[in-house]
Design a protein around this motif. Sequence first.
Motif, short mmCIF file in Angstrom:
data_model
loop_
_atom_site.label_atom_id
_atom_site.label_comp_id
_atom_site.label_asym_id
_atom_site.label_seq_id
_atom_site.Cartn_x
_atom_site.Cartn_y
_atom_site.Cartn_z
N ALA A 149 0.86 -1.32 0.05
CA ALA A 149 0.14 0.00 0.01
C ALA A 149 0.70 1.36 0.08
CB ALA A 149 -0.87 -0.24 1.24
N VAL A 150 0.26 2.49 0.18
CA VAL A 150 0.84 3.78 0.07
C VAL A 150 0.26 4.31 1.40
CG1 VAL A 150 1.23 5.86 -1.01
CG2 VAL A 150 1.35 3.81 -2.39
N VAL A 151 1.29 4.94 2.11
CA VAL A 151 0.72 5.85 3.27
C VAL A 151 0.15 7.05 2.88
CG1 VAL A 151 1.10 6.92 5.29
CG2 VAL A 151 2.42 4.91 4.80
N THR A 152 -1.37 7.29 3.19
CA THR A 152 -2.00 8.51 2.65
C THR A 152 -2.02 9.60 3.67
OG1 THR A 152 -4.07 7.45 2.91
CG2 THR A 152 -3.29 7.44 0.71
N LYS A 153 -2.12 9.25 5.07
CA LYS A 153 -2.40 10.04 6.12
C LYS A 153 -1.66 9.69 7.33
CE LYS A 153 -5.66 13.42 7.31
NZ LYS A 153 -6.91 14.10 7.28
N ILE A 190 -2.99 5.36 11.21
CA ILE A 190 -2.52 5.83 10.06
C ILE A 190 -3.56 5.26 8.89
CG2 ILE A 190 -1.45 3.70 9.94
CD1 ILE A 190 1.14 5.19 9.06
N VAL A 191 -3.50 5.93 7.85
CA VAL A 191 -4.44 5.47 6.71
C VAL A 191 -3.55 5.17 5.66
CG1 VAL A 191 -6.21 6.25 4.99
CG2 VAL A 191 -6.21 7.14 7.41
N VAL A 192 -3.80 3.91 5.06
CA VAL A 192 -3.09 3.63 3.86
C VAL A 192 -4.09 3.23 2.57
CG1 VAL A 192 -1.27 2.27 5.14
CG2 VAL A 192 -3.17 1.17 4.52
N ALA A 240 6.54 7.91 6.16
CA ALA A 240 6.19 9.32 5.93
C ALA A 240 4.87 9.24 4.98
CB ALA A 240 7.24 10.10 5.16
N GLU A 241 4.07 10.25 4.79
CA GLU A 241 3.08 10.31 3.98
C GLU A 241 3.63 10.17 2.44
OE1 GLU A 241 0.45 13.44 4.52
OE2 GLU A 241 -0.23 12.75 6.52
#
Length: 175
Positions: free
Chosen positions: A104-108, A124-126, A149-150
């Motif tokens: 995934a990618v960290v978005t927030k 954390i939001v992914v 990091a985001e």
Amino acid sequence: MEYKLKCQEETIPLQVDAGEDGRFTATIDGNRADVAYGRISDHMIPMTIDGRQKMAFVANTEEGKAVMVDGHTWLFIENNTPLAHRTRGGPKNGDQAITPPMPAVVTKILVAEGDAVGKGQGVIVVSAMKMDTTLSAPFDGVVARINVAEGEKVSPKQILVDIDPSTVEETQTEA
């Protein structure tokens, strides 16, 4: 078998009747669907629902088993208990890590180092496959370290946030 599906604040009853291997019938709010499925991995399940092909992505979260289909994430609940897959205990039985269920990618990032967090609080939001998943604190504690990091790409078993359960009481006493 009876389940409840939860998506955001909506909870819907689900009746599943097992058929032959790799098939079942699902009834949601009186609507019946015939489902055939396979398994690519523990996290990817190709399905055919009433003749339409779909890909389901399964993630084990603190709240339970989340299934993502067509941009919607559904939490499966059996007998009013989330179907959680827990491989580690809480702070008394060894730390539970906050890790993404799939690449995934960290978005927030919802917390900062030093913040007190409660069990179940979003940390954390992914984002994976155009779907956001909020990862929650597995127990009460204080954020000791944020390891990402985001915008950063992350993978399963990568620890995103460290929470120290030992400093909760000290933080509350000082306040």
